[in-house]
Design a protein around this motif. Structure first.
Motif, short mmCIF file in Angstrom:
data_model
loop_
_atom_site.label_atom_id
_atom_site.label_comp_id
_atom_site.label_asym_id
_atom_site.label_seq_id
_atom_site.Cartn_x
_atom_site.Cartn_y
_atom_site.Cartn_z
N ARG A 1 16.31 3.23 11.57
CA ARG A 1 15.71 2.84 10.30
C ARG A 1 16.72 3.19 9.21
N ALA A 2 16.81 2.33 8.20
CA ALA A 2 17.83 2.50 7.18
C ALA A 2 17.21 2.80 5.83
N LEU A 3 17.97 3.48 4.99
CA LEU A 3 17.60 3.66 3.59
C LEU A 3 18.40 2.65 2.78
N GLY A 4 17.70 1.78 2.05
CA GLY A 4 18.39 0.72 1.32
C GLY A 4 17.94 0.60 -0.11
N LYS A 5 18.79 -0.01 -0.95
CA LYS A 5 18.45 -0.22 -2.36
C LYS A 5 17.35 -1.27 -2.48
N LYS A 6 16.42 -1.02 -3.38
CA LYS A 6 15.24 -1.89 -3.48
C LYS A 6 15.60 -3.33 -3.84
N GLU A 7 16.77 -3.54 -4.48
CA GLU A 7 17.16 -4.89 -4.87
C GLU A 7 17.31 -5.81 -3.67
N PHE B 1 15.77 -12.52 4.36
CA PHE B 1 16.49 -11.29 4.71
C PHE B 1 15.71 -10.07 4.26
N GLY B 2 15.18 -10.10 3.03
CA GLY B 2 14.41 -8.98 2.52
C GLY B 2 13.18 -8.71 3.35
N LEU B 3 12.50 -9.79 3.79
CA LEU B 3 11.32 -9.64 4.64
C LEU B 3 11.69 -9.02 5.98
N LEU B 4 12.78 -9.49 6.57
CA LEU B 4 13.23 -8.96 7.86
C LEU B 4 13.55 -7.47 7.76
N VAL C 1 13.64 1.56 4.58
CA VAL C 1 12.89 2.20 3.50
C VAL C 1 13.63 1.90 2.21
N TRP C 2 12.95 1.25 1.28
CA TRP C 2 13.60 0.90 0.01
C TRP C 2 13.51 2.06 -0.97
N VAL C 3 14.55 2.21 -1.78
CA VAL C 3 14.57 3.30 -2.75
C VAL C 3 15.21 2.84 -4.05
N ASP C 4 14.66 3.31 -5.15
CA ASP C 4 15.28 3.16 -6.47
C ASP C 4 15.91 4.51 -6.78
N ARG C 5 17.23 4.59 -6.65
CA ARG C 5 17.90 5.89 -6.79
C ARG C 5 17.80 6.46 -8.20
N LYS C 6 17.45 5.60 -9.18
CA LYS C 6 17.32 6.08 -10.56
C LYS C 6 15.95 6.70 -10.81
N ASP C 7 15.03 6.54 -9.86
CA ASP C 7 13.65 7.01 -10.03
C ASP C 7 13.40 8.20 -9.09
N PRO C 8 13.24 9.41 -9.63
CA PRO C 8 13.02 10.59 -8.78
C PRO C 8 11.81 10.45 -7.86
N LYS C 9 10.74 9.81 -8.35
CA LYS C 9 9.54 9.64 -7.52
C LYS C 9 9.83 8.71 -6.33
N GLY D 1 10.10 11.20 2.28
CA GLY D 1 8.90 11.41 3.08
C GLY D 1 8.77 10.36 4.18
N GLN D 2 9.08 9.11 3.86
CA GLN D 2 9.00 8.03 4.86
C GLN D 2 10.05 8.21 5.95
N LEU D 3 11.25 8.60 5.56
CA LEU D 3 12.31 8.82 6.55
C LEU D 3 11.98 10.00 7.45
N LYS D 4 11.38 11.02 6.88
CA LYS D 4 10.98 12.20 7.66
C LYS D 4 9.96 11.78 8.72
#
Length: 242
Positions: A98-104, A111-114, A120-128, A135-138
């Motif tokens: 499983r990968a950690l990727g930018k939400k964009e 491709f985004g659906l696949l 797991v999508w992440v917005d690195r600018k958003d601490p939440k 938590g999802q990666l864990k």
């Protein structure tokens, strides 16, 4: 030469899109049918990857695979210099991941659906958002899946081997006691540099390090020590093999 690269790049993108449409049902259906469908899905991800790489003349040479115990989950970290790092990952790592990727990236049609089923999508600018992604990666690690993270957070187009690392992957390793495997991707940026879609065929080398185990003391010092150790190991691998 420039004309050839435009034609080749257009052909590569067309083949990528066409194969994605062909293989997407075989990847998505197993993931929707059963939580255990990831093995089948990854078989077709690698098949898609193999077909595309063969058709566009990109080859992979993998070194150090003997360091990987397929029954052991790992946190893989790698140096991120090119969009071609994406097909490298399923070709090189012999595990369901499983990968950690930018939400964009989630906004890219099909491709985004696949990838959303495997990332797991992440917005690195958003601490939440960062905290939620950890938590999802864990949760994935607890289920026995390996994960892969680009600790630099973005593609590196500087003259340095690595950008400074974010802390998340190393905090995750300390909290879960899952070992980290540094993975040096060499040559992808020569075939598809950052800032352009012009590609060329060639060979990408992938080097795996032996696992680095986190300290059992769950504190800030353990996280920082692990981060520094992994940075130094991956930097040395890049400088040795470039």
């Amino acid at each position: 030469m420039v004309v050839f690269r435009y034609i080749y790049s257009a052909y590569s993108l067309l083949m990528f899109s066409l194969l994605m449409v062909i293989f997407s049902p075989f990847i998505l259906i197993p993931l929707f049918v059963s939580p255990r469908g990831s093995k089948t899905a990854f078989f077709f991800v690698r098949l898609w990857d193999n077909f595309w790489s063969f058709m566009v003349g990109i080859r992979y040479r993998i070194h150090g695979k003997e360091h990987i115990d397929r029954l052991q989950p790992y946190i893989y970290i790698f140096n991120h210099r090119s969009y071609l790092d994406a097909p490298v990952i399923p070709m090189a790592i012999p595990q369901d991941i499983r990968a950690l990727g930018k939400k964009e990236l989630a906004k890219i049609p099909v491709f985004g659906l696949l990838v959303s089923r495997l990332a797991v999508w992440v917005d690195r600018k958003d601490p939440k958002s960062r905290e939620k992604s950890i938590g999802q990666l864990k949760n994935f690690l607890h289920k026995g899946h390996s994960i892969i993270v680009a600790p630099e957070g973005t593609r590196n187009d500087t003259g340095y081997a690595l950008l400074p690392f974010y802390t998340g992957a190393f905090r995750l390793a300390v909290e879960t006691q899952v070992p980290i495997i540094p993975m040096a991707v060499i040559g992808a940026d020569k075939l598809l540099p950052k800032g352009t879609l012009l590609m060329r065929p060639g060979t990408i080398h992938i080097y795996f390090s032996s696992p680095i185990y986190p300290d059992k003391a769950e504190n800030t010092l353990a996280v920082e020590t692990l981060k520094e150790k992994c940075f130094n190991r991956l930097e040395a691998m890049i400088l040795t093999h470039e």
